[in-house]
Design a protein around this motif. Structure first.
Motif, mmCIF file in Angstrom:
data_model
loop_
_atom_site.group_PDB
_atom_site.id
_atom_site.type_symbol
_atom_site.label_atom_id
_atom_site.label_comp_id
_atom_site.label_asym_id
_atom_site.label_seq_id
_atom_site.Cartn_x
_atom_site.Cartn_y
_atom_site.Cartn_z
ATOM 1 N N SER A 5 -2.038 3.757 -8.719
ATOM 2 C CA SER A 5 -3.318 3.802 -8.010
ATOM 3 C C SER A 5 -3.079 4.367 -6.613
ATOM 4 C CB SER A 5 -3.907 2.390 -7.915
ATOM 5 O OG SER A 5 -3.130 1.599 -7.031
ATOM 6 N N LYS A 6 -4.161 4.733 -5.954
ATOM 7 C CA LYS A 6 -4.045 5.230 -4.580
ATOM 8 C C LYS A 6 -3.383 4.191 -3.680
ATOM 9 C CE LYS A 6 -7.857 8.496 -4.173
ATOM 10 N NZ LYS A 6 -9.092 8.813 -3.470
ATOM 11 N N GLN A 7 -3.756 2.938 -3.881
ATOM 12 C CA GLN A 7 -3.193 1.868 -3.051
ATOM 13 C C GLN A 7 -1.691 1.742 -3.269
ATOM 14 O OE1 GLN A 7 -4.781 0.344 -0.593
ATOM 15 N NE2 GLN A 7 -2.807 -0.525 -0.069
ATOM 16 N N GLU A 8 -1.243 1.844 -4.517
ATOM 17 C CA GLU A 8 0.194 1.772 -4.803
ATOM 18 C C GLU A 8 0.937 2.941 -4.166
ATOM 19 O OE1 GLU A 8 0.608 -0.382 -9.120
ATOM 20 O OE2 GLU A 8 -0.312 1.607 -9.084
ATOM 21 N N ILE A 9 0.313 4.115 -4.186
ATOM 22 C CA ILE A 9 0.926 5.304 -3.571
ATOM 23 C C ILE A 9 1.048 5.107 -2.063
ATOM 24 C CG2 ILE A 9 0.583 7.764 -3.088
ATOM 25 C CD1 ILE A 9 -0.718 7.914 -5.915
ATOM 26 N N PHE A 10 -0.038 4.670 -1.424
ATOM 27 C CA PHE A 10 -0.002 4.437 0.025
ATOM 28 C C PHE A 10 1.027 3.365 0.384
ATOM 29 C CE2 PHE A 10 -4.477 6.176 0.114
ATOM 30 C CZ PHE A 10 -4.130 7.323 0.797
ATOM 31 N N THR A 11 1.105 2.318 -0.428
ATOM 32 C CA THR A 11 2.072 1.251 -0.171
ATOM 33 C C THR A 11 3.494 1.787 -0.256
ATOM 34 O OG1 THR A 11 0.545 -0.407 -1.034
ATOM 35 C CG2 THR A 11 2.870 -1.032 -0.925
ATOM 36 N N TYR A 12 3.783 2.577 -1.295
ATOM 37 C CA TYR A 12 5.129 3.135 -1.441
ATOM 38 C C TYR A 12 5.480 4.052 -0.270
ATOM 39 C CZ TYR A 12 8.987 6.042 -2.922
ATOM 40 O OH TYR A 12 10.180 6.717 -2.957
ATOM 41 N N PHE A 13 4.545 4.901 0.134
ATOM 42 C CA PHE A 13 4.841 5.863 1.193
ATOM 43 C C PHE A 13 4.815 5.260 2.589
ATOM 44 C CE2 PHE A 13 4.195 8.781 -2.307
ATOM 45 C CZ PHE A 13 5.309 9.593 -2.137
#
Length: 107
Positions: A5-13
Protein backbone atom coordinates in the motif's frame (compact mmCIF):
# COMPACT_ATOMS: atom_id res chain seq x y z
CA UNK A 1 3.62 -11.36 -3.00
CA UNK A 2 0.84 -8.78 -2.61
CA UNK A 3 1.43 -5.24 -3.71
CA UNK A 4 2.37 -2.79 -0.97
CA UNK A 5 0.00 0.00 0.00
CA UNK A 6 1.04 3.63 -0.25
CA UNK A 7 1.38 3.74 3.53
CA UNK A 8 3.69 0.71 3.55
CA UNK A 9 5.82 2.32 0.83
CA UNK A 10 6.08 5.62 2.73
CA UNK A 11 6.91 3.74 5.93
CA UNK A 12 9.69 1.76 4.24
CA UNK A 13 11.20 4.83 2.58
CA UNK A 14 11.37 6.63 5.94
CA UNK A 15 13.83 3.97 7.16
CA UNK A 16 17.57 4.46 6.74
CA UNK A 17 17.76 2.01 3.83
CA UNK A 18 14.82 3.68 2.11
CA UNK A 19 16.22 7.16 2.65
CA UNK A 20 19.53 6.05 1.15
CA UNK A 21 17.73 4.91 -2.00
CA UNK A 22 15.83 8.20 -2.21
CA UNK A 23 19.08 10.13 -1.71
CA UNK A 24 20.80 8.24 -4.54
CA UNK A 25 17.95 9.04 -6.92
CA UNK A 26 17.66 12.64 -5.73
CA UNK A 27 21.36 13.25 -6.27
CA UNK A 28 21.28 11.50 -9.64
CA UNK A 29 18.35 13.58 -10.87
CA UNK A 30 19.88 16.83 -9.66
CA UNK A 31 23.31 16.15 -11.17
CA UNK A 32 22.00 14.52 -14.33
CA UNK A 33 23.75 11.21 -13.72
CA UNK A 34 20.38 9.42 -13.77
CA UNK A 35 19.13 9.79 -17.31
CA UNK A 36 16.47 7.08 -17.76
CA UNK A 37 13.62 5.44 -15.90
CA UNK A 38 15.32 2.01 -16.00
CA UNK A 39 18.06 3.52 -13.82
CA UNK A 40 15.44 4.57 -11.27
CA UNK A 41 13.69 1.19 -11.47
CA UNK A 42 17.03 -0.50 -10.78
CA UNK A 43 17.07 1.28 -7.40
CA UNK A 44 13.37 1.30 -6.51
CA UNK A 45 11.04 -1.50 -7.59
CA UNK A 46 8.69 -0.62 -10.41
CA UNK A 47 5.74 -1.97 -8.39
CA UNK A 48 6.49 0.48 -5.58
CA UNK A 49 6.46 3.41 -7.99
CA UNK A 50 3.28 2.17 -9.63
CA UNK A 51 1.58 1.80 -6.24
CA UNK A 52 2.71 5.29 -5.30
CA UNK A 53 1.12 6.76 -8.44
CA UNK A 54 -1.95 4.51 -8.39
CA UNK A 55 -3.57 3.14 -11.51
CA UNK A 56 -2.98 -0.13 -13.28
CA UNK A 57 0.37 -1.86 -13.49
CA UNK A 58 0.22 -2.22 -17.28
CA UNK A 59 -0.59 1.47 -17.68
CA UNK A 60 2.55 2.27 -15.70
CA UNK A 61 4.62 0.11 -18.07
CA UNK A 62 3.23 2.12 -20.97
CA UNK A 63 4.23 5.34 -19.21
CA UNK A 64 7.77 4.06 -18.83
CA UNK A 65 7.83 3.22 -22.55
CA UNK A 66 6.27 6.57 -23.47
CA UNK A 67 6.99 9.11 -20.69
CA UNK A 68 4.72 11.65 -22.40
CA UNK A 69 1.84 9.76 -20.78
CA UNK A 70 2.84 10.99 -17.29
CA UNK A 71 0.49 13.68 -16.01
CA UNK A 72 1.64 16.81 -14.21
CA UNK A 73 0.13 15.40 -11.01
CA UNK A 74 2.20 12.24 -11.37
CA UNK A 75 5.34 14.27 -12.05
CA UNK A 76 4.61 16.26 -8.90
CA UNK A 77 4.10 13.08 -6.85
CA UNK A 78 7.41 11.68 -8.11
CA UNK A 79 9.19 14.98 -7.43
CA UNK A 80 7.87 15.04 -3.86
CA UNK A 81 8.77 11.39 -3.34
CA UNK A 82 12.33 11.84 -4.65
CA UNK A 83 12.62 15.17 -2.79
CA UNK A 84 13.51 17.21 -5.90
CA UNK A 85 11.98 20.33 -7.39
CA UNK A 86 9.08 19.79 -9.75
CA UNK A 87 11.07 21.38 -12.59
CA UNK A 88 13.82 18.77 -12.27
CA UNK A 89 11.31 15.91 -12.48
CA UNK A 90 9.46 17.59 -15.34
CA UNK A 91 12.67 18.07 -17.31
CA UNK A 92 13.72 14.46 -16.62
CA UNK A 93 10.39 13.17 -17.94
CA UNK A 94 10.58 15.49 -20.96
CA UNK A 95 14.09 14.30 -21.88
CA UNK A 96 12.92 10.70 -21.65
CA UNK A 97 9.90 11.55 -23.79
CA UNK A 98 12.12 13.01 -26.52
CA UNK A 99 14.45 9.99 -26.43
CA UNK A 100 11.47 7.66 -26.62
CA UNK A 101 10.22 9.42 -29.75
CA UNK A 102 13.67 9.13 -31.34
CA UNK A 103 13.78 5.38 -30.64
CA UNK A 104 10.32 4.84 -32.14
CA UNK A 105 11.22 6.77 -35.31
CA UNK A 106 14.28 4.58 -35.88
CA UNK A 107 12.15 1.41 -35.96
Amino acid sequence: MPRKSKQEIFTYFKTEVGQNKIHVIKTGLETGSIKTFPQIVAIIAKTNLQSLLGGEFYAFDKKLDDPGRFSFNEAEILADFFQVKFEIMRDFIRKNQVESKKRRKKK
